[in-house]
Design a protein around this motif. Structure first.
Motif, short mmCIF file in Angstrom:
data_model
loop_
_atom_site.label_atom_id
_atom_site.label_comp_id
_atom_site.label_asym_id
_atom_site.label_seq_id
_atom_site.Cartn_x
_atom_site.Cartn_y
_atom_site.Cartn_z
N PRO A 1 0.74 -1.14 0.00
CA PRO A 1 0.00 -0.06 -0.06
C PRO A 1 0.69 1.29 0.05
O PRO A 1 1.76 1.26 0.64
N MET A 2 0.28 2.33 -0.49
CA MET A 2 1.05 3.72 -0.43
C MET A 2 1.11 4.27 0.73
O MET A 2 -0.02 3.97 1.51
N THR A 3 2.17 4.89 1.25
CA THR A 3 2.16 5.37 2.59
C THR A 3 1.34 6.76 2.18
O THR A 3 1.01 7.32 1.26
N GLU A 4 0.82 7.66 3.24
CA GLU A 4 0.31 8.82 3.24
C GLU A 4 0.94 9.84 2.36
O GLU A 4 0.65 10.67 1.56
N ALA A 5 2.44 9.85 2.69
CA ALA A 5 3.29 10.60 1.70
C ALA A 5 3.33 10.42 0.28
O ALA A 5 3.10 11.58 -0.39
N GLU A 6 3.30 9.04 0.04
CA GLU A 6 3.29 8.69 -1.21
C GLU A 6 1.94 9.23 -1.92
O GLU A 6 2.01 9.57 -3.12
N MET A 7 0.89 8.88 -1.08
CA MET A 7 -0.44 9.17 -1.45
C MET A 7 -0.64 10.86 -1.99
O MET A 7 -0.93 11.23 -3.14
N LEU A 8 -0.14 11.59 -0.98
CA LEU A 8 -0.08 12.96 -1.17
C LEU A 8 0.77 13.49 -2.34
O LEU A 8 0.40 14.20 -3.24
N ALA A 9 1.64 12.86 -2.69
CA ALA A 9 2.84 13.19 -3.49
C ALA A 9 2.23 12.89 -5.04
O ALA A 9 2.37 13.56 -5.89
N LYS A 10 1.77 11.63 -5.30
CA LYS A 10 1.26 11.04 -6.31
C LYS A 10 -0.02 11.84 -6.78
O LYS A 10 -0.17 12.45 -7.86
N ALA A 11 -0.98 12.23 -5.60
CA ALA A 11 -2.04 13.01 -5.85
C ALA A 11 -1.52 14.55 -6.49
O ALA A 11 -2.40 15.19 -7.37
#
Length: 76
Positions: A5-15
């Motif tokens: 799963p994506m970390t919160e930081a990865e999710m925010l960066a990708k979004a």
């Protein structure tokens, strides 16, 4: 999508990357958004609590379209 799963930081960066592409290039930018970026945006919408609202509005629009088609005698 990756196996982990994506970390919160990865999710925010990708979004954020997807949003930047769309802001910068409009429809052309939207066509350049990756699947992972799309998943990150959907996950962010869900995490912010807007997922059920988005789904309800989508469902209501589908019902209205079907009702209008039936009223016009058009098969969907």
């Amino acid at each position: 999508m990756p196996d982990t799963p994506m970390t919160e930081a990865e999710m925010l960066a990708k979004a954020g990357s997807a949003i930047a592409k769309i802001d910068r290039s409009g429809q052309r930018g939207a066509s350049m958004v990756t699947m992972e970026e799309t998943i990150a945006m959907a996950a962010l919408i869900e995490c912010l609590g807007a997922g059920p609202i988005c789904q309800r509005v989508f469902h209501d629009a589908q019902v209205k379209t079907a009702d209008a088609a039936r009223a016009a005698g058009v098969a969907l």
